[in-house]
Motif scaffolding. Sequence first.
Motif, mmCIF file in Angstrom:
data_model
loop_
_atom_site.group_PDB
_atom_site.id
_atom_site.type_symbol
_atom_site.label_atom_id
_atom_site.label_comp_id
_atom_site.label_asym_id
_atom_site.label_seq_id
_atom_site.Cartn_x
_atom_site.Cartn_y
_atom_site.Cartn_z
ATOM 1 N N VAL A 156 0.847 -1.190 0.000
ATOM 2 C CA VAL A 156 0.000 0.000 0.000
ATOM 3 C C VAL A 156 0.886 1.244 0.000
ATOM 4 N N PRO A 157 0.444 2.326 -0.639
ATOM 5 C CA PRO A 157 1.254 3.552 -0.671
ATOM 6 C C PRO A 157 1.188 4.355 0.616
ATOM 7 N N TRP A 158 0.310 3.982 1.524
ATOM 8 C CA TRP A 158 0.207 4.676 2.805
ATOM 9 C C TRP A 158 -0.049 3.639 3.899
ATOM 10 N N LEU A 159 0.319 3.990 5.113
ATOM 11 C CA LEU A 159 0.149 3.066 6.219
ATOM 12 C C LEU A 159 -1.286 3.106 6.731
ATOM 13 N N PRO A 160 -1.829 1.956 7.135
ATOM 14 C CA PRO A 160 -3.175 1.944 7.709
ATOM 15 C C PRO A 160 -3.228 2.534 9.117
ATOM 16 N N GLY A 161 -2.084 2.771 9.729
ATOM 17 C CA GLY A 161 -2.039 3.359 11.065
ATOM 18 C C GLY A 161 -0.868 4.320 11.165
ATOM 19 N N HIS A 162 -0.449 4.613 12.391
ATOM 20 C CA HIS A 162 0.643 5.554 12.605
ATOM 21 C C HIS A 162 2.013 4.912 12.419
ATOM 22 N N GLY A 163 2.097 3.613 12.502
ATOM 23 C CA GLY A 163 3.382 2.948 12.350
ATOM 24 C C GLY A 163 3.214 1.446 12.294
ATOM 25 N N THR A 167 9.494 -7.494 10.021
ATOM 26 C CA THR A 167 10.629 -8.393 10.176
ATOM 27 C C THR A 167 11.622 -8.138 9.048
ATOM 28 N N ARG A 168 12.771 -8.779 9.126
ATOM 29 C CA ARG A 168 13.793 -8.587 8.091
ATOM 30 C C ARG A 168 13.281 -9.054 6.729
ATOM 31 N N VAL A 169 12.626 -10.217 6.697
ATOM 32 C CA VAL A 169 12.131 -10.726 5.414
ATOM 33 C C VAL A 169 11.015 -9.830 4.877
ATOM 34 N N GLN A 170 10.123 -9.355 5.746
ATOM 35 C CA GLN A 170 9.065 -8.461 5.298
ATOM 36 C C GLN A 170 9.647 -7.175 4.709
ATOM 37 N N TRP A 171 10.686 -6.650 5.343
ATOM 38 C CA TRP A 171 11.317 -5.444 4.813
ATOM 39 C C TRP A 171 11.912 -5.708 3.432
ATOM 40 N N GLU A 172 12.579 -6.852 3.262
ATOM 41 C CA GLU A 172 13.151 -7.189 1.956
ATOM 42 C C GLU A 172 12.058 -7.338 0.901
ATOM 43 N N VAL A 173 10.921 -7.903 1.296
ATOM 44 C CA VAL A 173 9.806 -8.050 0.354
ATOM 45 C C VAL A 173 9.262 -6.674 -0.042
ATOM 46 N N ILE A 174 9.078 -5.794 0.936
ATOM 47 C CA ILE A 174 8.556 -4.460 0.635
ATOM 48 C C ILE A 174 9.513 -3.702 -0.286
ATOM 49 N N VAL A 175 10.801 -3.748 0.011
ATOM 50 C CA VAL A 175 11.779 -3.030 -0.808
ATOM 51 C C VAL A 175 11.901 -3.640 -2.200
ATOM 52 N N GLY A 176 11.846 -4.964 -2.294
ATOM 53 C CA GLY A 176 12.026 -5.628 -3.585
ATOM 54 C C GLY A 176 10.778 -5.690 -4.439
ATOM 55 N N ALA A 177 9.615 -5.385 -3.871
ATOM 56 C CA ALA A 177 8.366 -5.488 -4.638
ATOM 57 C C ALA A 177 8.319 -4.415 -5.727
ATOM 58 N N ASP A 178 8.052 -4.835 -6.955
ATOM 59 C CA ASP A 178 7.915 -3.902 -8.064
ATOM 60 C C ASP A 178 6.496 -3.893 -8.626
ATOM 61 N N HIS A 179 5.544 -4.434 -7.860
ATOM 62 C CA HIS A 179 4.131 -4.521 -8.236
ATOM 63 C C HIS A 179 3.906 -5.475 -9.407
ATOM 64 N N PRO A 239 -7.520 0.912 1.276
ATOM 65 C CA PRO A 239 -7.414 1.241 2.700
ATOM 66 C C PRO A 239 -7.329 2.747 2.920
ATOM 67 N N GLY A 240 -8.173 3.248 3.827
ATOM 68 C CA GLY A 240 -8.124 4.649 4.203
ATOM 69 C C GLY A 240 -8.876 5.580 3.291
ATOM 70 N N ARG A 241 -9.512 5.074 2.206
ATOM 71 C CA ARG A 241 -10.259 5.922 1.304
ATOM 72 C C ARG A 241 -11.727 5.558 1.328
ATOM 73 N N ALA A 242 -12.567 6.550 1.196
ATOM 74 C CA ALA A 242 -13.995 6.296 1.191
ATOM 75 C C ALA A 242 -14.401 5.710 -0.148
ATOM 76 N N ALA A 243 -15.411 4.843 -0.146
ATOM 77 C CA ALA A 243 -15.884 4.231 -1.380
ATOM 78 C C ALA A 243 -16.661 5.251 -2.183
ATOM 79 N N PRO A 244 -16.512 5.255 -3.542
ATOM 80 C CA PRO A 244 -17.273 6.186 -4.371
ATOM 81 C C PRO A 244 -18.744 5.843 -4.348
#
Length: 342
Positions: A156-163, A167-179, A239-244
Amino acid sequence: MTRLDALLAGLARERSTGALRLGRNGTIFLHDGRVTYMECAQTPGVERLLTARGRMTEAALRGLQADGGCARLLEEGTLTPGELQFAVLGAVLDAAFFLLPISGTRPKFRPGERHWLGGQWFFDVAGLVRECARRRAHLADIWPSAEVDTLPVRPVPWLPGHGVTLTRVQWEVIVGADHKATPLELAKQLGRSGYAVLLAVRRLAATGLLTPPDPGRAALPAPGRAAPTDAGRAALPAPGRAAPADAGRAALPAPGRAVPPGPGRGAAVGKRARQAEDAEPDEAADGGEAPGAGLPKRARHPYERPPHDPGAVAQPLGPPVTGDPTDLALLMRLKKALEELA
């Protein structure tokens, strides 16, 4: 058609040595009836795990494969026996997870064929089957929809909360994801085991850090709820946006806001809205409209878990882990513990 685990059990009884080829899906190597190695086209092999993590260069590994194999690899001291054993264990369990359920292929057994690593480590078929069942149960407990295993990973381009905490693997997945890359494609790129990346992706989905599928795909149903079937229903919001708002239909209210009363309904609608916020109304016993019926409800995000049910019975995580009865039993338990921490 004979199941693959039954076919392997038969080869084990016959104490066969050779390679069981499963077409383009992969190959299973056996020595004296025991599995020594598995290759799967979907998951990274031991070669990729070693080179992608910087433990060896591809040129050096090709030279070892052509001359000396596993014995020379250990003699040169590039890897310790424990490091190589751990890499082999991860590659074999990964391959077994995807190869054992395969059906519709005609396996071909080639007697005498061996993997370049030779017969250094052995896996019993029953232990591999039990471990694969445990892994599937664990994945389902984290997030029950297997669709995220094959979709491109799109954070997601924005966080669903404040933070968030990753984990290390999750961070690698987020950084390596190209959609565009799927979890298994990311695993090969990162030099991580496919199962470790699947765990990370399902945990990201469970915490709402992955975007819903493309508009052209059917939205993933929330756990325990059926997917929408009517074609005129609006797509689930991001996430975080109202439905049209649809034509002639009021937009879904944002979470935590009261439903505004419509024309002519006045305070009665406001009272019913407050009742709907307190509890989910049940249908009336006489079959009529229940209190709060017809009020718009907040759309559940496709990666959102349902509310916690304290009365729900926890599902078991699958059969106990049992690896090879000799030197691999302790290592499999250690690997499971590390995966839980990753």
